[in-house]
Scaffold this motif. Structure first.
Motif, PDB file in Angstrom:
ATOM      1  N   GLY A 131      30.321  40.093  61.092  1.00  0.00           N
ATOM      2  CA  GLY A 131      29.620  41.281  61.565  1.00  0.00           C
ATOM      3  C   GLY A 131      29.163  41.113  63.004  1.00  0.00           C
ATOM      4  N   TRP A 132      28.003  41.651  63.309  1.00  0.00           N
ATOM      5  CA  TRP A 132      27.504  41.601  64.688  1.00  0.00           C
ATOM      6  C   TRP A 132      26.999  40.217  65.091  1.00  0.00           C
ATOM      7  N   THR A 133      26.958  39.260  64.166  1.00  0.00           N
ATOM      8  CA  THR A 133      26.635  37.891  64.573  1.00  0.00           C
ATOM      9  C   THR A 133      27.848  37.194  65.185  1.00  0.00           C
ATOM     10  N   SER A 134      29.016  37.796  65.079  1.00  0.00           N
ATOM     11  CA  SER A 134      30.255  37.216  65.604  1.00  0.00           C
ATOM     12  C   SER A 134      30.656  37.889  66.905  1.00  0.00           C
ATOM     13  N   ARG A 135      30.983  37.105  67.897  1.00  0.00           N
ATOM     14  CA  ARG A 135      31.416  37.656  69.179  1.00  0.00           C
ATOM     15  C   ARG A 135      32.750  38.387  69.061  1.00  0.00           C
ATOM     16  N   ASP A 136      33.557  38.020  68.075  1.00  0.00           N
ATOM     17  CA  ASP A 136      34.836  38.707  67.878  1.00  0.00           C
ATOM     18  C   ASP A 136      34.650  40.194  67.592  1.00  0.00           C
ATOM     19  N   THR A 137      33.515  40.555  66.996  1.00  0.00           N
ATOM     20  CA  THR A 137      33.262  41.959  66.681  1.00  0.00           C
ATOM     21  C   THR A 137      33.197  42.804  67.942  1.00  0.00           C
ATOM     22  N   VAL A 138      32.770  42.213  69.041  1.00  0.00           N
ATOM     23  CA  VAL A 138      32.745  42.942  70.314  1.00  0.00           C
ATOM     24  C   VAL A 138      34.153  43.399  70.679  1.00  0.00           C
ATOM     25  N   ASP A 139      35.113  42.516  70.523  1.00  0.00           N
ATOM     26  CA  ASP A 139      36.503  42.883  70.833  1.00  0.00           C
ATOM     27  C   ASP A 139      37.024  43.972  69.906  1.00  0.00           C
ATOM     28  N   MET A 189      18.854  38.118  66.323  1.00  0.00           N
ATOM     29  CA  MET A 189      18.976  37.910  67.763  1.00  0.00           C
ATOM     30  C   MET A 189      20.436  37.935  68.203  1.00  0.00           C
ATOM     31  N   LEU A 190      21.312  37.288  67.430  1.00  0.00           N
ATOM     32  CA  LEU A 190      22.737  37.311  67.759  1.00  0.00           C
ATOM     33  C   LEU A 190      23.292  38.725  67.680  1.00  0.00           C
ATOM     34  N   ALA A 191      22.921  39.446  66.626  1.00  0.00           N
ATOM     35  CA  ALA A 191      23.411  40.817  66.469  1.00  0.00           C
ATOM     36  C   ALA A 191      22.979  41.682  67.642  1.00  0.00           C
ATOM     37  N   ALA A 192      21.715  41.545  68.062  1.00  0.00           N
ATOM     38  CA  ALA A 192      21.222  42.343  69.185  1.00  0.00           C
ATOM     39  C   ALA A 192      22.034  42.056  70.447  1.00  0.00           C
ATOM     40  N   HIS A 193      22.302  40.775  70.709  1.00  0.00           N
ATOM     41  CA  HIS A 193      23.054  40.444  71.923  1.00  0.00           C
ATOM     42  C   HIS A 193      24.483  40.967  71.858  1.00  0.00           C
ATOM     43  N   HIS A 194      25.132  40.804  70.734  1.00  0.00           N
ATOM     44  CA  HIS A 194      26.526  41.255  70.642  1.00  0.00           C
ATOM     45  C   HIS A 194      26.637  42.774  70.655  1.00  0.00           C
ATOM     46  N   LEU A 195      25.649  43.454  70.086  1.00  0.00           N
ATOM     47  CA  LEU A 195      25.620  44.910  70.198  1.00  0.00           C
ATOM     48  C   LEU A 195      25.503  45.331  71.662  1.00  0.00           C
TER      49      LEU A 195
END
Length: 470
Positions: A131-139, A189-195
């Motif tokens: 999910g949004w804890t993964s940087r791959d979701t940004v892509d 915190m990870l989800a917020a940054h990746h969002l």
């Protein structure tokens, strides 16, 4: 005496895909995180899900006709990632075609489409991969955003990347109140940054494709006031709420950096979570997140009056943790107390504080977004409506609407460049963890028959729009 609005000001209403569309598994759409979360026992009041909602997927021509009848100039809606790119994978042409038909229907009715790419409904398959804890979701999000622009970029000018990332990070990954229901400080915190990174990279990508687009983001913001401005504990309580709720998102977007005081607060809550987050913030991220915007959306429902224990001395250099009470990254903030003010309350229990909207706009405009048009992209209230024949006399909502539209006019009078107001919501709909229990719409929906009935508040809004004055 009535006060007119500027000629370029837009009056509209807002909805979200999962809350109104229904057709949950039709025409290639697959499960979103909300489809999964709604089926977790106890996650949603009465165990409701959005499988049918307002059946807007099948009834959108009727709903657009209703918008035209009310005189709406613009309509803010979200597209479903799970409908357009099911499971985060290949493009689903039937899903794309639905939004293309909706946009054409709006344009034919003389209504400006305002598209939000993410209103909380990530494909469940991507959540299973982090999910949004993964940087791959940004892509994956960039692929989805590009698909929507390929399909609608010729007809949609206004694009909002994210709706309320505070909710889709901290409420969703730390507090466990929203989908996917995780409860971990570091995950939030990870989800917020990746969002935020997905927001920034999407702005860069869409701007590279078409410089004429109006690109923005929507944050839910509050007015955090100390109960006693002379009491250090109360002042610190207001700082903590403002920091974690407002500035954690405002500062990266407009200043290219996270607020140092909130990082200290988080470190005291969970130093290992901060360490994970620091590793996730890579070179170039903040430059992307702070990409220039053409519009900024403010969602406002109520403010807070806060009291707290007295803070210790300022933390020493190096962000070393202290023993003082600090704000946790979700609503159960240790050492903070919400003070009753005797204000009227909505059916959600939220205080009615229209002057807070004026002050919020007066702050955000000059302090964070000078030269950027502001739009109130959500503002509304739930009440327990009772239908009387073919009418719904909702006096409390009508008063709420008039007071908050007036508050926007007050901000304009004070020199703030506010160019639009979207009432939340056009229709009674699926209200997340509350299911169908809370009704926010200016149009009542009888869920058993899907009949629509314009409420008195909707009629009042139509009069405001027709007069372009309040």
């Amino acid at each position: 005496m009535t006060r007119p609005f500027p000629q370029e000001f837009l009056f509209g209403a807002a909805t979200a895909a999962y809350q109104i569309e229904g057709a949950a598994f039709e025409d290639g759409r697959t499960a979103s995180i909300w489809d999964a979360f709604a089926r977790v026992p106890g996650a949603v009041i009465n165990g409701d899900d959005g499988d049918v909602a307002c059946d807007h997927y099948h009834r959108y021509p009727q709903d657009v006709a209703l918008m035209k009848e009310l005189g709406l100039q613009t309509y803010r809606f979200s597209t479903s990632w799970s409908r357009v790119r099911p499971d985060g994978g290949a493009v689903n042409e039937k899903g794309v075609d639905f939004y293309s038909r909706l946009v054409d229907e709006l344009l034919d009715a003389g209504i400006v489409p305002w598209l939000t790419l993410y209103h909380w409904d990530m494909p469940q398959a991507l959540e299973a991969q982090g999910g949004w804890t993964s940087r791959d979701t940004v892509d994956r999000f960039l692929e989805y955003a590009g698909t929507m622009h390929d399909a609608l970029g010729d007809r949609v000018r206004y694009w909002t990347t994210l709706n309320e990332p505070w909710c889709s990070s901290f409420l969703s990954y730390t507090a466990g109140i929203h989908a996917p229901g995780r409860m971990d400080v570091g995950d939030g915190m990870l989800a917020a940054h990746h969002l935020l990174l997905a927001h920034g990279k999407t702005v860069q990508e869409l701007r590279s494709r078409d410089s004429s687009l109006d690109l923005g983001v929507t944050l839910n913001l509050t007015v955090a006031d100390p109960a006693d401005p002379d009491a250090p504990g109360d002042v610190d309580a207001a700082r903590r709420i403002d920091g974690q709720f407002n500035r954690w998102f405002l500062d990266p977007i407009f200043r290219g950096a996270y607020p140092a005081d909130v990082i200290r607060d988080f470190r005291t809550v969970d130093s290992s979570a901060v360490a994970r987050w620091e590793q996730a913030v890579q070179p170039g991220d903040m430059e992307a997140i702070s990409s220039p915007l053409d519009a900024f959306g403010v969602n406002y429902y109520h403010g807070e009056l806060l009291a707290g224990t007295a803070p210790a001395e300022e933390p020493p250099a190096g962000d070393a943790p202290t023993e003082r009470a600090v704000a946790s990254p979700f609503p159960s903030h240790e050492g903070i107390h919400w003070v009753e003010r005797g204000l009227p309350r909505t059916g959600m229990g939220w205080e009615v504080q229209p002057e807070g909207l004026t002050r919020l706009l007066q702050r955000v405009g000059p302090e964070y977004a000078p030269g950027i048009p502001l739009y109130v992209t959500e503002n509304g209230a739930a009440y327990d409506d009772v239908r009387e024949g073919d009418t719904v006399p909702d006096a409390d909502r009508t008063a709420f609407l008039v007071a908050h539209v007036s508050a926007v006019r007050d901000a304009i009078d004070a020199g703030v460049d506010v160019r639009g107001y979207f009432y939340w919501s056009l229709l009674d709909n699926y209200e997340w963890a509350w299911g169908y229990e809370k009704r926010f719409g200016i149009v009542r929906v009888e869920y058993d028959t899907q009949e629509r009935v314009v409420k008195d508040s909707g009629l009042q809004y139509a009069r405001i729009i027709a007069a372009r004055a309040v």
